[in-house]
Design a protein around this motif. Structure first.
Motif, PDB file in Angstrom:
ATOM      1  N   SER A  53       0.881  -1.213  -0.042  1.00 22.57           N
ATOM      2  CA  SER A  53       0.067   0.057   0.057  1.00 22.57           C
ATOM      3  C   SER A  53       0.669   1.374  -0.085  1.00 22.57           C
ATOM      4  CB  SER A  53      -0.821   0.041   1.177  1.00 22.57           C
ATOM      5  OG  SER A  53      -0.008   0.306   2.349  1.00 22.57           O
ATOM      6  N   SER A  54       0.287   2.180  -0.214  1.00 28.90           N
ATOM      7  CA  SER A  54       0.968   3.689  -0.390  1.00 28.90           C
ATOM      8  C   SER A  54       1.752   4.225   1.078  1.00 28.90           C
ATOM      9  CB  SER A  54       0.204   4.725  -1.184  1.00 28.90           C
ATOM     10  OG  SER A  54      -1.183   4.994  -0.274  1.00 28.90           O
ATOM     11  N   SER A  55       0.916   3.484   1.989  1.00 25.83           N
ATOM     12  CA  SER A  55       1.125   4.028   3.366  1.00 25.83           C
ATOM     13  C   SER A  55       1.996   2.828   4.109  1.00 25.83           C
ATOM     14  CB  SER A  55      -0.043   4.346   4.207  1.00 25.83           C
ATOM     15  OG  SER A  55      -0.841   3.188   4.349  1.00 25.83           O
ATOM     16  N   ALA A  56       2.665   2.080   3.244  1.00 32.28           N
ATOM     17  CA  ALA A  56       3.242   0.768   4.034  1.00 32.28           C
ATOM     18  C   ALA A  56       4.446   1.180   4.906  1.00 32.28           C
ATOM     19  CB  ALA A  56       3.893   0.099   2.713  1.00 32.28           C
ATOM     20  N   GLN A  57       4.941   2.335   4.914  1.00 35.17           N
ATOM     21  CA  GLN A  57       5.814   2.671   5.972  1.00 35.17           C
ATOM     22  C   GLN A  57       5.429   2.533   7.647  1.00 35.17           C
ATOM     23  OE1 GLN A  57       6.607   6.638   4.654  1.00 35.17           O
ATOM     24  NE2 GLN A  57       8.855   5.940   4.287  1.00 35.17           N
ATOM     25  N   ASN A  58       3.963   2.564   7.516  1.00 38.45           N
ATOM     26  CA  ASN A  58       3.421   2.559   9.173  1.00 38.45           C
ATOM     27  C   ASN A  58       2.919   1.272   9.352  1.00 38.45           C
ATOM     28  OD1 ASN A  58       4.448   5.068   9.560  1.00 38.45           O
ATOM     29  ND2 ASN A  58       2.634   5.860   8.626  1.00 38.45           N
ATOM     30  N   GLN A  59       2.827   0.141   8.452  1.00 42.03           N
ATOM     31  CA  GLN A  59       2.259  -1.078   8.579  1.00 42.03           C
ATOM     32  C   GLN A  59       3.126  -2.067   9.174  1.00 42.03           C
ATOM     33  OE1 GLN A  59       1.116  -2.397   4.515  1.00 42.03           O
ATOM     34  NE2 GLN A  59      -0.726  -1.241   4.641  1.00 42.03           N
ATOM     35  N   ALA A  60       2.530  -3.005   9.936  1.00 45.23           N
ATOM     36  CA  ALA A  60       3.427  -3.977  10.781  1.00 45.23           C
ATOM     37  C   ALA A  60       4.000  -4.954   9.547  1.00 45.23           C
ATOM     38  CB  ALA A  60       2.668  -4.759  11.692  1.00 45.23           C
ATOM     39  N   THR A  61       5.256  -5.495  10.258  1.00 46.62           N
ATOM     40  CA  THR A  61       5.755  -6.425   9.133  1.00 46.62           C
ATOM     41  C   THR A  61       5.054  -7.787   9.394  1.00 46.62           C
ATOM     42  OG1 THR A  61       7.514  -7.052  10.773  1.00 46.62           O
ATOM     43  CG2 THR A  61       8.246  -5.340   9.197  1.00 46.62           C
ATOM     44  N   GLY A  62       5.618  -8.936   8.691  1.00 48.42           N
ATOM     45  CA  GLY A  62       5.040 -10.115   8.886  1.00 48.42           C
ATOM     46  C   GLY A  62       5.485 -10.631  10.320  1.00 48.42           C
ATOM     47  N   ALA A  63       6.777 -10.443  10.569  1.00 47.34           N
ATOM     48  CA  ALA A  63       7.331 -10.665  11.823  1.00 47.34           C
ATOM     49  C   ALA A  63       6.684 -10.150  12.930  1.00 47.34           C
ATOM     50  CB  ALA A  63       8.927 -10.269  12.003  1.00 47.34           C
ATOM     51  N   GLN A  64       6.490  -8.876  12.860  1.00 49.01           N
ATOM     52  CA  GLN A  64       5.797  -8.056  14.045  1.00 49.01           C
ATOM     53  C   GLN A  64       4.347  -8.567  14.202  1.00 49.01           C
ATOM     54  OE1 GLN A  64       6.037  -4.191  12.274  1.00 49.01           O
ATOM     55  NE2 GLN A  64       7.790  -3.478  13.673  1.00 49.01           N
ATOM     56  N   TRP A  65       3.643  -9.235  13.250  1.00 45.75           N
ATOM     57  CA  TRP A  65       2.349  -9.686  13.475  1.00 45.75           C
ATOM     58  C   TRP A  65       2.392 -10.804  13.965  1.00 45.75           C
ATOM     59  CZ3 TRP A  65      -0.422 -13.795  11.907  1.00 45.75           C
ATOM     60  CH2 TRP A  65      -1.723 -13.916  12.032  1.00 45.75           C
TER      61      TRP A  65
END
Length: 141
Positions: A53-65
């Motif tokens: 997404s265009s706001s990927a910078q603030n998304q959790a990584t798979g590892a964080q999830w």
């Protein structure tokens, strides 16, 4: 599989004195991007993949999830017949690093081609072979 095949090829090569002093890159084939591989990986797992997404910078990584659900790991492993401790033994930070490298990592296969190793393997097929082995080892569902 391709790396093992190269090792066999190189070990049987007639010019061992020359080969033993060289370094070789081995890759499945021509360079590709995640954009090309991702649909096949998603298909393997029965998922509908989407791009970033265009706001990927603030998304959790798979590892964080996955880490945020650590309290559910034992029941997930049991429910899906995974090897006990499979999730705890997984290096999720490595997964994040590989999936988020901000530059291309193209390898020069010239040295391997120069000695006659021409084999390639479709990139998605290489991933699915690895996933099949992880399923057989009860590491992934």
């Amino acid at each position: 599989d391709l790396l093992a095949r190269f090792h066999i090829f190189a070990s049987l090569h007639k010019r061992q004195d020359e080969i033993s002093r060289r370094a070789f890159n081995v890759a499945d084939g021509p360079s590709v991007t995640w954009r090309e591989i991702w649909p096949g990986v998603c298909e393997y797992f029965g998922l509908n993949g989407v791009g970033p997404s265009s706001s990927a910078q603030n998304q959790a990584t798979g590892a964080q999830w996955v880490q945020s659900h650590q309290s559910d790991w034992a029941s997930y492993e049991q429910q899906h017949g995974l090897r006990p401790g499979a999730l705890a033994a997984t290096d999720f930070e490595f997964m994040t690093a590989i999936l988020t490298i901000p530059f291309r990592r193209d390898y020069d296969l010239g040295a391997a081609r120069e000695i006659g190793f021409e084999e390639t393997l479709d990139h998605v097929v290489a991933y699915t072979v690895a996933f099949d082995r992880m399923r057989e080892a009860r590491i992934i569902a």
